[in-house]
Design a protein around this motif. Structure first.
Motif, PDB file in Angstrom:
ATOM      1  N   LYS A  65     -83.657  11.535  -2.015  1.00 18.38           N
ATOM      2  CA  LYS A  65     -83.928  12.376  -3.179  1.00 18.38           C
ATOM      3  C   LYS A  65     -84.914  13.474  -2.841  1.00 18.38           C
ATOM      4  N   TYR A  80     -77.591  18.654  -7.187  1.00 20.80           N
ATOM      5  CA  TYR A  80     -76.299  18.330  -7.794  1.00 20.80           C
ATOM      6  C   TYR A  80     -75.872  16.939  -7.374  1.00 20.80           C
ATOM      7  N   ILE A  81     -75.177  16.252  -8.280  1.00 23.27           N
ATOM      8  CA  ILE A  81     -74.529  14.985  -7.968  1.00 23.27           C
ATOM      9  C   ILE A  81     -73.056  15.164  -8.282  1.00 23.27           C
ATOM     10  N   GLY A 110     -73.270   7.869 -10.577  1.00 18.87           N
ATOM     11  CA  GLY A 110     -73.928   9.178 -10.577  1.00 18.87           C
ATOM     12  C   GLY A 110     -74.810   9.381 -11.800  1.00 18.87           C
ATOM     13  N   VAL A 111     -74.341   8.965 -12.957  1.00 21.14           N
ATOM     14  CA  VAL A 111     -75.137   9.073 -14.189  1.00 21.14           C
ATOM     15  C   VAL A 111     -76.378   8.188 -14.087  1.00 21.14           C
ATOM     16  N   LYS A 137     -78.838   9.814 -11.807  1.00 20.67           N
ATOM     17  CA  LYS A 137     -79.464  10.968 -12.479  1.00 20.67           C
ATOM     18  C   LYS A 137     -80.607  10.519 -13.367  1.00 20.67           C
ATOM     19  N   LYS A 185     -84.169  11.504 -12.006  1.00 22.92           N
ATOM     20  CA  LYS A 185     -84.256  12.833 -12.650  1.00 22.92           C
ATOM     21  C   LYS A 185     -83.433  13.851 -11.896  1.00 22.92           C
TER      22      LYS A 185
END
Length: 106
Positions: free
Chosen positions: A81, A85-86, A98-99, A102, A106
């Motif tokens: 990290k 973008y993911i 991915g969510v 996120k 963050k």
């Protein structure tokens, strides 16, 4: 100029060392850097341009495969990290992972 960093979450990629795969990421390296996570025939680490390909082995047990892949992705996302973008391969396992990444980082 710092390159934007991308996390790609793919599912199955049996031959990530294949020239067609590596060439795409070497071309993207002009503008981006990042990490590509996927499931493959074994543990795998390969560099293509500014991208690192990391794989987790394929497990026959579906539940164990899914859970271990999600944990693998979270661990690697934490290690590399932050990301700008993911990008995920599908809306289910990869998309939900991915969510989750996120919201965790963050």
């Amino acid at each position: 100029m710092q390159k934007e960093k991308i996390l790609f979450i793919n599912y199955l990629m049996w031959r990530p060392e294949h020239t067609n795969v590596i060439c795409k990421y070497e071309a993207l390296s002009k503008w981006y850097s990042g990490v590509m996570l996927h499931i493959s025939g074994g543990y795998y680490k390969k560099k293509g341009g500014n991208f690192v390909f990391l794989s987790q082995p394929f497990f026959k047990n579906r539940i164990f495969r899914q859970l271990s892949y999600v944990l693998f992705c979270i661990k690697q996302a934490y290690k590399f990290k932050p990301f700008d973008y993911i990008i995920t391969y599908d809306p289910l396992i990869c998309g939900l992972t991915g969510v989750l990444i996120k919201f965790l980082f963050k």
